[in-house]
Design a protein around this motif. Structure first.
Motif, PDB file in Angstrom:
ATOM      1  N   SER A  86     -42.492 -54.177 -11.387  1.00 50.14           N
ATOM      2  CA  SER A  86     -41.727 -53.409 -12.368  1.00 50.14           C
ATOM      3  C   SER A  86     -41.647 -54.152 -13.689  1.00 50.14           C
ATOM      4  N   PHE A  87     -41.504 -53.397 -14.763  1.00 51.70           N
ATOM      5  CA  PHE A  87     -41.376 -53.982 -16.091  1.00 51.70           C
ATOM      6  C   PHE A  87     -39.915 -54.120 -16.506  1.00 51.70           C
ATOM      7  N   THR A  88     -39.095 -53.193 -16.032  1.00 46.16           N
ATOM      8  CA  THR A  88     -37.709 -53.142 -16.471  1.00 46.16           C
ATOM      9  C   THR A  88     -36.821 -52.698 -15.318  1.00 46.16           C
ATOM     10  N   LEU A  89     -35.620 -53.241 -15.275  1.00 49.80           N
ATOM     11  CA  LEU A  89     -34.613 -52.790 -14.323  1.00 49.80           C
ATOM     12  C   LEU A  89     -33.270 -52.777 -15.041  1.00 49.80           C
ATOM     13  N   ILE A  90     -32.643 -51.619 -15.055  1.00 56.95           N
ATOM     14  CA  ILE A  90     -31.313 -51.491 -15.647  1.00 56.95           C
ATOM     15  C   ILE A  90     -30.408 -50.891 -14.586  1.00 56.95           C
ATOM     16  N   VAL A  91     -29.333 -51.600 -14.269  1.00 54.06           N
ATOM     17  CA  VAL A  91     -28.375 -51.126 -13.262  1.00 54.06           C
ATOM     18  C   VAL A  91     -27.099 -50.724 -13.993  1.00 54.06           C
ATOM     19  N   ILE A  92     -26.686 -49.475 -13.774  1.00 51.27           N
ATOM     20  CA  ILE A  92     -25.472 -48.945 -14.396  1.00 51.27           C
ATOM     21  C   ILE A  92     -24.507 -48.546 -13.285  1.00 51.27           C
ATOM     22  N   HIS A  93     -23.261 -48.966 -13.409  1.00 53.66           N
ATOM     23  CA  HIS A  93     -22.229 -48.597 -12.442  1.00 53.66           C
ATOM     24  C   HIS A  93     -20.958 -48.285 -13.209  1.00 53.66           C
ATOM     25  N   ARG A  94     -20.416 -47.114 -12.965  1.00 50.14           N
ATOM     26  CA  ARG A  94     -19.191 -46.670 -13.638  1.00 50.14           C
ATOM     27  C   ARG A  94     -19.308 -46.756 -15.163  1.00 50.14           C
ATOM     28  N   GLU A  95     -20.434 -46.279 -15.661  1.00 50.54           N
ATOM     29  CA  GLU A  95     -20.713 -46.189 -17.097  1.00 50.54           C
ATOM     30  C   GLU A  95     -20.768 -47.540 -17.804  1.00 50.54           C
ATOM     31  N   VAL A  96     -21.036 -48.594 -17.058  1.00 52.59           N
ATOM     32  CA  VAL A  96     -21.159 -49.933 -17.641  1.00 52.59           C
ATOM     33  C   VAL A  96     -22.475 -50.535 -17.145  1.00 52.59           C
ATOM     34  N   ILE A  97     -23.260 -51.093 -18.069  1.00 53.50           N
ATOM     35  CA  ILE A  97     -24.512 -51.741 -17.690  1.00 53.50           C
ATOM     36  C   ILE A  97     -24.170 -53.037 -16.965  1.00 53.50           C
ATOM     37  N   GLN A  98     -24.570 -53.096 -15.706  1.00 54.84           N
ATOM     38  CA  GLN A  98     -24.304 -54.277 -14.887  1.00 54.84           C
ATOM     39  C   GLN A  98     -25.418 -55.312 -15.006  1.00 54.84           C
ATOM     40  N   LEU A  99     -26.641 -54.812 -15.246  1.00 55.42           N
ATOM     41  CA  LEU A  99     -27.799 -55.695 -15.321  1.00 55.42           C
ATOM     42  C   LEU A  99     -28.850 -55.049 -16.214  1.00 55.42           C
ATOM     43  N   GLU A 100     -29.440 -55.847 -17.077  1.00 58.23           N
ATOM     44  CA  GLU A 100     -30.568 -55.407 -17.895  1.00 58.23           C
ATOM     45  C   GLU A 100     -31.611 -56.508 -17.774  1.00 58.23           C
ATOM     46  N   TRP A 101     -32.666 -56.233 -17.002  1.00 59.59           N
ATOM     47  CA  TRP A 101     -33.689 -57.237 -16.717  1.00 59.59           C
ATOM     48  C   TRP A 101     -35.047 -56.729 -17.197  1.00 59.59           C
ATOM     49  N   TYR A 102     -35.856 -57.630 -17.768  1.00 59.16           N
ATOM     50  CA  TYR A 102     -37.197 -57.291 -18.225  1.00 59.16           C
ATOM     51  C   TYR A 102     -38.185 -58.322 -17.710  1.00 59.16           C
ATOM     52  N   ALA A 103     -39.355 -57.864 -17.305  1.00 60.87           N
ATOM     53  CA  ALA A 103     -40.424 -58.772 -16.890  1.00 60.87           C
ATOM     54  C   ALA A 103     -40.932 -59.533 -18.105  1.00 60.87           C
ATOM     55  N   GLU A 104     -41.654 -60.597 -17.849  1.00 56.04           N
ATOM     56  CA  GLU A 104     -42.194 -61.402 -18.945  1.00 56.04           C
ATOM     57  C   GLU A 104     -43.054 -60.537 -19.870  1.00 56.04           C
ATOM     58  N   GLY A 105     -42.809 -60.671 -21.171  1.00 56.38           N
ATOM     59  CA  GLY A 105     -43.562 -59.889 -22.146  1.00 56.38           C
ATOM     60  C   GLY A 105     -42.959 -58.528 -22.453  1.00 56.38           C
ATOM     61  N   TRP A 106     -41.863 -58.196 -21.803  1.00 54.94           N
ATOM     62  CA  TRP A 106     -41.211 -56.903 -22.008  1.00 54.94           C
ATOM     63  C   TRP A 106     -39.808 -57.122 -22.557  1.00 54.94           C
ATOM     64  N   ASP A 107     -39.335 -56.148 -23.331  1.00 53.56           N
ATOM     65  CA  ASP A 107     -37.948 -56.148 -23.777  1.00 53.56           C
ATOM     66  C   ASP A 107     -37.562 -54.705 -24.115  1.00 53.56           C
ATOM     67  N   ARG A 108     -36.349 -54.507 -24.556  1.00 50.71           N
ATOM     68  CA  ARG A 108     -35.846 -53.150 -24.802  1.00 50.71           C
ATOM     69  C   ARG A 108     -36.564 -52.450 -25.946  1.00 50.71           C
TER      70      ARG A 108
END
Length: 195
Positions: A86-108
């Motif tokens: 995967s390139f990106t993983l964003i975990v949202i719980h109760r309308e709050v971003i819990q985790l924003e992860w990007y693989a090497e070479g990737w960003d938002r």
């Protein structure tokens, strides 16, 4: 006929054939060439348009102290994402971003093809359409919303069936053969006429 004349004749016939095939659907061949070229160059497709929101709504990001999901569970999610490339993983719980992860070479800010992410976004869009009163129910026939299908048997398919991928519409396997149906449905200039 000498050898040179024969080769010239074969080349002329080949050029005529290529022109005939190309001009039957030039949009298909342009899209196909772009697809094959980009897959070979960087392993993905080049986005055609950036899709932006209006910045009227942004989710808050949790700090380590305010996370509602245990750090260990988030670490396992990242490991799982990495194992599948995967390139990106964003975990949202109760309308709050819990985790924003990007693989090497990737960003938002890096653009990428959405691939099957449109399925999730379509579900969210249908939900918002129901909430805002534009859509009555997921049981509505799609012909109520797609004029071209209004008097077509496909118009009887419900929104729910489309969302669940149980509409009965034909599925095509993946292939790179430009003369097979697998890519014609995706890249053809005429997306209305059935294959």
């Amino acid at each position: 006929m000498n050898k040179r004349g024969f080769l010239f004749g074969v080349l002329a016939i080949a050029l005529i054939a290529v022109n005939i095939v190309y001009w039957q659907d030039p949009w298909f061949w342009r899209r196909y060439a772009n697809f094959v070229g980009n897959v070979q160059n960087d392993g993905g497709l080049t986005p055609f348009d950036e899709v932006r929101g209006d910045n009227s709504f942004e989710l808050a990001a949790a700090t380590e102290a305010t996370r509602s999901i245990a750090a260990g569970a988030l670490d396992e999610a990242v490991t799982y994402a990495q194992e599948f490339g995967s390139f990106t993983l964003i975990v949202i719980h109760r309308e709050v971003i819990q985790l924003e992860w990007y693989a090497e070479g990737w960003d938002r800010h890096r653009l990428t093809e959405s691939q099957s992410m449109h399925k999730t976004l379509m579900g969210l869009g249908i939900g918002l359409g129901i909430e805002d009163g534009f859509i009555k129910s997921v049981q509505d026939p799609v012909g109520d919303y797609i004029d071209e299908w209004r008097d077509d048997p496909r118009g009887d398919i419900t929104l729910e069936q489309l969302l669940q991928m149980s509409s009965g519409l034909g599925q095509y396997g993946f292939g790179l053969n430009p003369f097979g149906d697998a890519l014609k449905w995706l890249f053809a200039g005429d997306s209305v006429t059935p294959l």
